[in-house]
Scaffold this motif. Structure first.
Motif, PDB file in Angstrom:
ATOM      1  N   ARG A 156       0.848  -1.187   0.000  1.00 16.29           N
ATOM      2  CA  ARG A 156       0.000   0.000   0.000  1.00 16.29           C
ATOM      3  C   ARG A 156       0.886   1.241   0.000  1.00 16.29           C
ATOM      4  O   ARG A 156       1.893   1.302   0.700  1.00 16.29           O
ATOM      5  CB  ARG A 156      -0.883  -0.018   1.239  1.00 16.29           C
ATOM      6  N   LEU A 157       0.482   2.238  -0.805  1.00 17.07           N
ATOM      7  CA  LEU A 157       1.280   3.462  -0.896  1.00 17.07           C
ATOM      8  C   LEU A 157       0.725   4.529   0.031  1.00 17.07           C
ATOM      9  O   LEU A 157      -0.459   4.511   0.398  1.00 17.07           O
ATOM     10  CB  LEU A 157       1.295   3.987  -2.332  1.00 17.07           C
ATOM     11  N   ARG A 158       1.604   5.457   0.392  1.00 17.57           N
ATOM     12  CA  ARG A 158       1.171   6.581   1.217  1.00 17.57           C
ATOM     13  C   ARG A 158       0.180   7.432   0.431  1.00 17.57           C
ATOM     14  O   ARG A 158       0.266   7.536  -0.789  1.00 17.57           O
ATOM     15  CB  ARG A 158       2.381   7.465   1.561  1.00 17.57           C
ATOM     16  N   PRO A 159      -0.771   8.047   1.144  1.00 15.71           N
ATOM     17  CA  PRO A 159      -1.676   8.947   0.434  1.00 15.71           C
ATOM     18  C   PRO A 159      -0.928  10.198  -0.031  1.00 15.71           C
ATOM     19  O   PRO A 159       0.139  10.515   0.498  1.00 15.71           O
ATOM     20  CB  PRO A 159      -2.728   9.280   1.496  1.00 15.71           C
ATOM     21  N   GLY A 160      -1.500  10.875  -1.023  1.00  9.39           N
ATOM     22  CA  GLY A 160      -0.917  12.135  -1.490  1.00  9.39           C
ATOM     23  C   GLY A 160       0.299  11.921  -2.362  1.00  9.39           C
ATOM     24  O   GLY A 160       0.582  10.806  -2.795  1.00  9.39           O
ATOM     25  N   PRO A 161       1.024  12.990  -2.627  1.00  8.27           N
ATOM     26  CA  PRO A 161       2.165  12.927  -3.564  1.00  8.27           C
ATOM     27  C   PRO A 161       3.289  12.009  -3.081  1.00  8.27           C
ATOM     28  O   PRO A 161       4.018  11.467  -3.901  1.00  8.27           O
ATOM     29  CB  PRO A 161       2.645  14.383  -3.655  1.00  8.27           C
ATOM     30  N   LEU A 162       3.419  11.815  -1.764  1.00 11.06           N
ATOM     31  CA  LEU A 162       4.451  10.898  -1.280  1.00 11.06           C
ATOM     32  C   LEU A 162       4.241   9.512  -1.881  1.00 11.06           C
ATOM     33  O   LEU A 162       5.191   8.820  -2.216  1.00 11.06           O
ATOM     34  CB  LEU A 162       4.414  10.804   0.246  1.00 11.06           C
ATOM     35  N   GLY A 163       2.972   9.138  -2.007  1.00  9.88           N
ATOM     36  CA  GLY A 163       2.667   7.844  -2.598  1.00  9.88           C
ATOM     37  C   GLY A 163       2.609   7.896  -4.105  1.00  9.88           C
ATOM     38  O   GLY A 163       3.224   7.082  -4.783  1.00  9.88           O
TER      39      GLY A 163
END
Ligand SMILES: Nc1ncnc2c1ncn2[C@@H]1O[C@H](COP(=O)(O)OP(=O)(O)OP(=O)(O)O)[C@@H](O)[C@H]1O
Ligand SMILES: [Mg+2]
Lengths: 343, 266
Positions: free
Chosen positions: B110-117
């Protein structure tokens, strides 16, 4: 009954905790933080070499160490990626030299513009990595054999293409030499190449530690079949690793031109072994799945410290070779030991 | 079992050979909604080969499969996973050096929410650890506290628990367990059996391979007896006794000779 069971487990867990000896504690800590041992070696060698000859710790000699370490340090990033997948790359030096000679020859005497020459070098690295990766995954040959073969192939092509001749810095566009340019950071003299290498470490270190791709690289190196059954496209991961390593070698070719002040087909003859040495001293396991580029950076610095420190101590260079060889053996033995860790 | 129901997973005429070795010699299998189907058989009878063909780990040489009545073909394990079939293979398929949370989410991080992901592709490590811990707690595993602990430092039973928890947490259609209690102690085995019960109570059908007859007879609704690469019979815990099942399994008798009690069979 459930109550009994839970008590037994707790008692067993307490027993496991109590039984852990100081040696086992060390083993556990090293297992969780494998970069600790190279870090300690680095700190200790820094202290010892400074005691033997205080000039060792002066900014100008440390700056020189950084510049000397840059090329092998960069190549070792690619080598780390490949070793993490339980592979090995013997074609590192050959690919780098071929990329370097190609971009230098094409750019020589107002040929290709510098930026294109750099990109051509990186593209050649990518192509070489794709070849290695494809041979490893499609034909299923061991990486050792594949890269042993491509080592000869790329070396021969490089020599045939250049007819053994070097290209001097004066005949090259400024951009190709830019990586050798120095600037002052406090009392240190840093080259643009050193900065590029630092950026490389940060980017690859981030990708390995914080992205799904990084997780997959570790999983594939750990246990290929388990990774496949867990739904990872193993072949894709492997090819991506060889391709990225190749791109890193192509970039390093540029750093090497700046460092050497020329493009010579006989440069960095020991790149294969030196890059593997840095990786191994840095605590990355040759069996795959374990390690990090931080360790490799420390490993490369350790080798640089030994070179500088022992020469400032006035010791024959063969002692450096001896010392580095011993370090490699110790590092592999420690790796074997910490792999046997159990809860 | 109500035979008018559409099987969730169904296969016909599965054949798998390894050079001259015949692993599967034309096997049919049906898995109905909400049931636990046990697969038993001697070593080398083709149990693992059968479930590997069902879950994309092996591609059968011949035969057809359907999922919810729709024909499917799995070319690799993630095809089956994406279709909602989760498997605990006999070899567990965990990455020893990675931690528990990474193993639970391996291949579907699972990726971080927002641009970090979205830009940096950063993993949501915290979220994955929290949910991994929840997934293990859901299955009644309280002994694993630290989700950042590498799997290689776990005991065999704990590893098994991680593999089973991964399957239970992500399975949305079918869960397949290949000898999930083989290396386990009494306590851990019971825990896995409890998990199977919990999974079934969520309405998911389970395929369970086991050599442990009491376990099989405790949890299975139906029992597929695999013998020499073929299906040697389909029985239920009500229709046959354990010793009859073993006799069919070992070839001491056949299903025709031992039809079992009336109303039994499949
Ligand atoms: N990858 C393979 N290569 C060659 N032969 C294989 C392979 N996998 C399975 N076989 C063979 O296929 C047959 C069935 O094996 P399988 O693993 O399915 O048995 P099993 O019923 O799961 O046995 P066990 O109870 O020991 O797990 C065996 O004869 C085995 O040797
Ligand atoms: Mg098996």
């Amino acid at each position: 009954m459930l109550g009994q069971v839970v008590t037994a487990t707790t008692a067993a867990e307490q027993f496991a905790l109590r039984r852990r000896s100081p040696v086992q504690r060390v083993q556990h800590v090293l297992h969780s933080y494998p970069a600790i041992s190279p870090f300690l070696v680095l700190v200790i060698s820094f202290a010892v070499f400074t005691m033997i000859n205080p000039r060792f710790a002066q900014p100008n000699s440390l700056s020189l160490v950084l510049q000397q370490v840059a090329v092998i340090g960069a190549l070792a990033v690619g080598q780390t990626l490949i070793i993490l997948t339980a592979g090995i790359d013997l074609s590192v030096g050959a690919v780098t030299i071929l990329a370097m000679m190609l971009s230098a020859k094409l750019a020589e005497g107002n040929g290709l513009p510098g930026i294109l020459a750099v990109l051509v070098g990186i593209a050649l690295g990518v192509a070489a990595g794709a070849l290695n990766g494809t041979l490893v995954t499609r034909i299923g040959l061991p990486p050792f054999i594949v890269t042993l073969g491509t080592l000869s192939v790329f070396t021969a092509i490089g020599l045939l293409y250049t007819r053994g001749q070097s290209v001097q810095a004066v005949d090259l566009p400024a951009l190709l030499n830019w990586t050798g340019e120095t600037f002052a950071v406090g009392r240190f003299r840093i080259t643009a190449g050193v900065v590029l290498v630092a950026v490389l470490y940060v980017v690859v270190g981030f990708a390995l530690a914080n992205t799904a791709w990084g997780r997959h690289v570790y999983a594939v190196g750990d246990d290929k079949e388990a990774a496949r059954l867990a739904g990872i496209r193993v072949d894709r991961v492997l090819v991506s690793v060889y391709v990225i390593a190749g791109a890193i070698y192509g970039l390093t070719a540029w750093i090497l031109i700046g460092r050497a002040g020329a493009a010579s087909p006989n440069a960095i003859t020991d790149a294969n072994l030196e890059s593997i040495t840095a990786v191994v001293i840095g605590g990355t396991s040759l069996f795959g799945g374990r390690g990090a580029v931080l360790g490799t950076l420390l490993g490369a610095l350790i080798v640089g410290f030994f070179r500088s420190g022992l020469s400032l101590a006035g010791v024959d260079d063969q002692y450096r070779v001896l010392a580095v060889g011993l370090l490699v053996l110790v590092a592999v033995a420690v790796d074997q030991w910490i792999r046997r860790v159990r809860a | 079992m109500n035979t008018s129901m559409t099987p969730v997973l169904s296969a016909r005429g599965l054949v798998k050979t390894f050079g001259r070795v015949v692993g599967l010699d034309g096997v049919d299998i049906d898995l109905f909604p909400g049931e636990v189907l046990a697969v038993i058989g001697d070593n080398g009878a083709g149990k693992s080969t059968l479930i590997k063909c069902l879950t994309g780990a092996l591609v059968p040489d011949a035969g057809s499969m359907s999922l919810d009545g729709q024909p499917v073909q799995f070319k690799r394990p993630q095809d089956a996973r994406e279709a909602g079939i989760e498997t605990v293979y006999q070899t567990l398929a965990v990455a020893p050096a990675l931690d528990i949370a990474s193993n639970l989410y391996l291949g579907r991080e699972r990726l971080r929410p927002g641009p970090l992901g979205s830009v940096l592709r950063m993993l949501d490590k915290k979220g994955m650890r929290r949910d991994a811990s929840q997934a293990l707690a859901d299955l009644g595993i309280g002994t694993l506290q630290n989700m950042a602990q590498p799997v290689e430092t776990l005991s065999g039973g704990q590893r098994q628990a991680v593999a089973v928890a991964r399957a239970a947490a992500f399975g949305s259609k079918v869960i397949v367990l290949d000898e999930p209690t083989a290396a386990l102690g009494v306590r851990e085995s019971n825990q896995v059996l409890k998990m199977i019960g919990e999974v079934r109570s969520r309405g998911l059908p389970v395929i369970l391979i086991s050599h442990n007859m009491p376990h099989v007879f405790e949890v299975a609704d139906r029992i597929h007896i695999q013998r020499l690469g073929r299906c040697g019979g389909l029985i239920t815990p009500q229709s046959h006794t354990m010793s009859e099942a073993v006799a069919i399994m070992t070839g001491a008798t056949t299903l025709d000779e031992t039809p079992g009690r009336v109303g039994g069979g499949a």
